[in-house]
Design a protein around this motif. Structure first.
Motif: not given
Length: 313
Positions: A177-185, A198-202, A205-210, A310-313
């Motif tokens: 129901x939120x209009x935008x998503x806080x990545x930290x949530x 896959x560079x997209x997955x990399x 992972x970087x966005x979410x610090x996974x 960054x693509x990490x590649x």
């Protein structure tokens, strides 16, 4: 020494098999072996150690092979002279495009390319970034469209456009129901991923610090190169995934509310056209570059101030 022998040597190196190379070249295996033997006799050193199973290129053979690739690229450049002299952009252009981009980008420009350059034949291959770079260096494809930056020697990079990431989540998700998503949530166990490497997955992972340790605690990790597959899982199995901006264009109106802006940084990936530092088909590549840029929404052509992943590649 002749060009045919160099082409045969390249095919053997790529295939790792005399029989497979012979089949791809349309010659018999004895004929292929004889040409390589003649080349070795002229050079007075062995290119291939046939006593090992599977066979291996000798140290001298590896050096010779690398130099022969440069010669084959120059031969291709000579063949292009007649094409380049003509005012018409024509011939064949082999292009590698990463799988998270190709299904969305190609339909945007392909009709315009055919209209503007009817004598230009395009061959498109969906490949991972590292495979695109490798095949450009080998001379098997002419250029690639990838997410950058990338770390690669003797590769030229021409930025094309900038594509935002969006969250895509189920109607049953707690954040729907939120209009935008806080990545930290976002709970990391909710995220559906693309295949490893896959560079997209990399970038996700970087966005979410996974990290891999946390991800391995998930009950199920779905290995795929298809963003569409992940969308379907999210729609029917809950959770969320991430999709690139061009992937949002053809999402049905009734599902648009599943797309959510990511805050606070609004992450972006840079999409670029890459070639070898020295390449033959400059006019064809430039034609492709201009048609792609003219087909992309204008807002995506401007480089953002920050947020390029960054693509990490």
């Amino acid at each position: 020494m002749n060009i045919v022998q160099l082409e045969y040597l390249k095919e053997i190196y790529v295939c790792g098999s005399f029989s497979v190379a012979a089949e791809r070249l349309g010659v018999t295996q004895p004929a292929l072996s004889m040409q390589i033997q003649k080349l070795e006799e002229e050079l007075e050193f062995k290119l291939i150690d046939r006593t090992k199973r599977p066979f291996q290129f000798t140290d001298e053979g590896k050096v010779f092979y690398e130099k022969s690739l440069e010669i084959l690229k120059q031969i291709e450049a000579l063949k292009q002279i007649s094409v380049n002299i003509s005012e018409e952009v024509r011939g064949n252009l082999k292009v590698g495009i990463i799988p998270t981009l190709a299904p969305y980008l190609v339909p945007l420009f392909i009709q315009q390319l055919a209209k503007d350059y009817p004598a230009l034949q395009l061959e498109i291959y969906e490949l991972k970034t590292e495979d695109i770079i490798s095949e450009i260096k080998m001379g098997d494809i002419d250029c690639g469209v990838v997410s950058t930056p990338v770390s690669a020697i003797n590769i030229s990079v021409m930025p094309l456009f900038y594509e935002r990431f969006y969250a895509y989540l189920s109607e049953d998700h707690a954040l729907f129901k939120q209009d935008s998503i806080d990545i930290n949530s976002i709970q990391q166990e909710d995220i559906w991923y693309l295949e490893e490497g896959n560079c997209f997955q990399n970038q996700v992972n970087s966005i979410c610090q996974i990290n891999a340790q946390k991800k391995n605690k998930q009950q199920l990790v779905y290995h795929s190169n298809s963003i569409e597959s992940l969308r379907r899982i999210v729609e029917y199995k809950n959770g969320l995934t991430f999709i690139p901006e061009l992937a949002t264009i053809n999402i049905p109106a009734e599902q648009e509310e599943l797309i959510k802006e990511i805050v606070p940084d609004k992450p972006v990936r840079e999409i670029s056209l890459i070639t070898a530092k020295r390449f033959a088909k400059e006019r064809q590549v430039n034609a492709l570059k201009e048609v792609i840029k003219s087909s992309i929404p204008a807002r995506m052509l401007k480089q953002p101030d920050r947020g390029i992943m960054d693509t990490l590649l």
